[in-house]
Design an enzyme around this catalytic site. Structure first.
Site, PDB file in Angstrom:
ATOM      1  NE  ARG A  45       4.039  14.735  10.986  1.00 56.43           N
ATOM      2  CZ  ARG A  45       3.237  13.696  10.306  1.00 56.43           C
ATOM      3  NH1 ARG A  45       2.733  12.820  10.952  1.00 56.43           N
ATOM      4  NH2 ARG A  45       3.278  13.834   8.898  1.00 56.43           N
TER       5      ARG A  45
ATOM      6  CB  THR B 143      -6.096   7.890   1.438  1.00 55.45           C
ATOM      7  OG1 THR B 143      -6.013   6.688   2.387  1.00 55.45           O
ATOM      8  CG2 THR B 143      -7.574   8.349   1.534  1.00 55.45           C
TER       9      THR B 143
ATOM     10  CD  GLN C 297      -3.248   4.220  10.587  1.00 52.41           C
ATOM     11  OE1 GLN C 297      -4.647   4.421  10.560  1.00 52.41           O
ATOM     12  NE2 GLN C 297      -2.508   4.765   9.738  1.00 52.41           N
TER      13      GLN C 297
ATOM     14  CD  GLU D  45      -6.127   4.286   4.554  1.00 51.33           C
ATOM     15  OE1 GLU D  45      -5.533   3.837   3.904  1.00 51.33           O
ATOM     16  OE2 GLU D  45      -5.708   5.033   5.400  1.00 51.33           O
TER      17      GLU D  45
ATOM     18  CG  HIS E 150      -4.335  10.727   2.456  1.00 48.53           C
ATOM     19  ND1 HIS E 150      -5.300  10.421   3.105  1.00 48.53           N
ATOM     20  CD2 HIS E 150      -3.344   9.653   2.818  1.00 48.53           C
ATOM     21  CE1 HIS E 150      -5.052   9.541   3.955  1.00 48.53           C
ATOM     22  NE2 HIS E 150      -3.959   9.102   3.901  1.00 48.53           N
TER      23      HIS E 150
ATOM     24  CB  THR F  20      -7.419  -4.838   2.200  1.00 46.14           C
ATOM     25  OG1 THR F  20      -6.591  -4.650   3.120  1.00 46.14           O
ATOM     26  CG2 THR F  20      -7.205  -3.756   0.956  1.00 46.14           C
TER      27      THR F  20
ATOM     28  CD  GLU G 180      -7.638  12.510   3.835  1.00 44.64           C
ATOM     29  OE1 GLU G 180      -7.127  13.409   3.091  1.00 44.64           O
ATOM     30  OE2 GLU G 180      -7.720  11.538   3.601  1.00 44.64           O
TER      31      GLU G 180
ATOM     32  CE1 TYR H 201       1.380   7.129  14.609  1.00 43.20           C
ATOM     33  CE2 TYR H 201       2.968   7.251  12.727  1.00 43.20           C
ATOM     34  CZ  TYR H 201       2.414   7.829  13.635  1.00 43.20           C
ATOM     35  OH  TYR H 201       2.622   9.062  13.730  1.00 43.20           O
TER      36      TYR H 201
ATOM     37  CD  GLU I 167      -5.343   2.763  -0.281  1.00 42.01           C
ATOM     38  OE1 GLU I 167      -4.698   2.019  -1.000  1.00 42.01           O
ATOM     39  OE2 GLU I 167      -5.411   2.989   0.812  1.00 42.01           O
TER      40      GLU I 167
ATOM     41  CG  ASP J 251      -2.107   0.933   1.038  1.00 45.30           C
ATOM     42  OD1 ASP J 251      -2.406   1.463  -0.303  1.00 45.30           O
ATOM     43  OD2 ASP J 251      -2.800   1.281   2.225  1.00 45.30           O
TER      44      ASP J 251
ATOM     45  CE  LYS K 129      -3.636   2.172   7.445  1.00 46.79           C
ATOM     46  NZ  LYS K 129      -4.516   2.972   6.444  1.00 46.79           N
TER      47      LYS K 129
ATOM     48  NE  ARG L 285      -7.865   6.634   9.183  1.00 47.64           N
ATOM     49  CZ  ARG L 285      -7.121   6.309   8.093  1.00 47.64           C
ATOM     50  NH1 ARG L 285      -5.871   5.694   8.138  1.00 47.64           N
ATOM     51  NH2 ARG L 285      -7.615   6.377   7.042  1.00 47.64           N
TER      52      ARG L 285
ATOM     53  CG  ASP M   9      -5.769  -0.055   3.283  1.00 49.78           C
ATOM     54  OD1 ASP M   9      -5.970  -1.133   3.871  1.00 49.78           O
ATOM     55  OD2 ASP M   9      -5.210   0.907   3.442  1.00 49.78           O
TER      56      ASP M   9
HETATM   57 MN    MN Z   1      -4.252   2.425   2.521  1.00 49.31          MN
END
Ligand code: MN
Length: 419
Positions: free
Chosen positions: A145, A352, A243, A202, A136, A260, A366, A247, A204, A129, A256, A240, A236
């Site tokens: 951030r 994404t 994740q 997501e 995105h 999928t 988002e 991560y 994709e 992926d 994840k 969150r 996907d």
């Molecule tokens: Mn993805």
């Protein structure tokens, strides 16, 4: 209404303007309920052309023994492994058999698509992926951030990606069981554990690699067309909260890998050649091995439909992969620049796909700014992340090379609570 040109007309009732006309002809795998195994088919209108039965009926003459054997196999893998000349000859043969005037006592064999059971169109080998959408990447950077450059230092120099879990790639229609896991603790507390509260999508596009390559071999950008058979819509699914806790430092893992979803129908690249476009100018210039030689983005209108349990289907976002910063050829070239081997059935996905405007984002994180700005649905309900019973369906539309509608196979799934 425009007249459909003779070259674009099929004898199959309703096919020409269905999105699955002669200019499309995507491949899938199906079971007919009679007890046999899965078989390879081609979608035409609201029907599946049974390729093995059509070969046996004499409707697909002129193919080689290897091509006929591939059409008698359970899914796309054998045909993909034969390479591009075979893809083209089989496609031309199927197109001829389904074309206007070809109906006879040796016609192609059709089954109603709603009377067959759909299987995965190919056996997924590895699944990679990406993170190819600048929009995105910037949206997530701004959310998490806010005081830093939203693009990581490497992002403009290489197409960021990670290895996903091929064993949980599932075909459209498969129920999605809400995953459980750990999430970030408050100060000093043990991490909370339970069903994810931030189940996301997501949007994709997936690219299916057709050929095995040896260890030590790198696919050059200019040769990617020999390796990619076709495209599918991909959702996907992502948790969150799981994740964001797991991560660092090694990237996505259980947030994840639970599922999928991919479409049931693989659209051959040959059906969407005319939709290929160049991505945006890249600045700073990329290294030589990533330099583009031909357009490898696709101009497709992708729609995201949310249907609450018992409710109405509602369009929540519209996006397009044509503006992805990193294209499919650059992704595959980068994924093999270290000499990693490829296998038939490897899939690499774009990551994404988001635009800049509101309601062009390809994820709920988002669309709702991580739940701070819920979406208002038509029935008055609100959504931050997905609830049990929600169904998400991705569709994509364009015109085929004859100017007729072309719709990629949709990908959908409904959320179920953990048992
Ligand atoms: Mn993805």
């Amino acid at each position: 209404m425009a007249v459909v040109s003779a070259a674009a007309r099929s004898w199959v009732r309703g096919a020409d303007r269905s999105g699955f006309g002669l200019g499309h002809l995507p491949y899938g795998s199906f079971l007919d309920g009679a007890g046999g195994g899965a078989r390879l088919g081609v979608r035409i209108g609201e029907f599946v052309c049974d390729l093995a039965a059509s070969v046996d009926a004499g409707a697909l003459g002129g193919l080689s023994d290897a091509e006929n054997a591939a059409l008698r196999s359970p899914n796309l893998n054998a045909l993909m492994a034969l390479g591009r000349p075979a893809w083209r000859s089989v496609r031309a043969c199927v197109k001829r058999a389904l074309g206007d005037g070809e109906r006879s006592d040796r016609s192609a064999v059709l089954l109603a698509v709603d009377e067959v059971k759909i299987a995965l169109p190919f056996t997924p080998a590895d699944y990679i992926d990406g993170y190819a959408s600048r929009e995105h990447t910037e949206h997530l950077g701004q959310l998490f951030r806010p005081d830093e450059d939203p693009l990581p230092a490497n992002w403009l120099h290489l197409p960021v990606g990670y290895h996903g879990r091929a064993g949980t790639v599932v075909v459209s229609g498969t129920e999605i069981i809400r995953p459980r896991g750990q999430s970030s603790p408050d100060n000093g507390d043990p991490p909370p554990f339970g069903p994810t509260a931030k189940l996301d999508i997501e949007v994709e596009l997936g690219f299916i690699n057709a050929l095995d390559t040896p260890l030590g071999f790198s696919v050059p950008v200019r040769a990617v067309g020999e390796h990619i058979f076709g495209i599918v819509l991909v959702n996907d699914w992502s948790a969150r909260d799981i994740q964001s806790w797991e991560y660092r430092p090694l990237g996505p893992f259980l947030g994840k890998s639970f599922a999928t979803s991919i479409a049931a129908w693989v659209t051959p690249i040959d059906a969407v050649e005319h939709l290929r476009v160049h991505g945006p100018k890249q600045d700073p210039p990329v290294l030589d091995y990533l330099t583009r030689t031909e357009p490898w983005n696709f101009d497709l209108q992708i729609q995201v439909w949310l249907t609450p349990s018992g409710g109405q289907s509602e369009l929540i976002s519209t996006t397009n992969p044509k503006n992805l910063y990193w294209d499919a050829a650059q992704q595959l070239a980068h994924a093999t620049i270290n000499g990693a081997a490829l296998r038939t059935g490897d899939m690499h996905a774009t990551g994404t796909i988001s635009g800049t405007a509101h309601r062009t984002e390809g994820s709920l994180i988002e669309l709702t700014r991580d739940g701070q700005q819920p979406l208002s649905l038509n029935d008055g309900a609100q959504r931050t992340y997905l609830q049990d019973g929600d169904n998400v369906r991705l569709t994509a539309t364009a015109l085929d090379a004859h100017g007729q509608p072309l719709t990629l196979g949709p990908v959908e799934g409904t959320i179920k609570p953990p048992s």
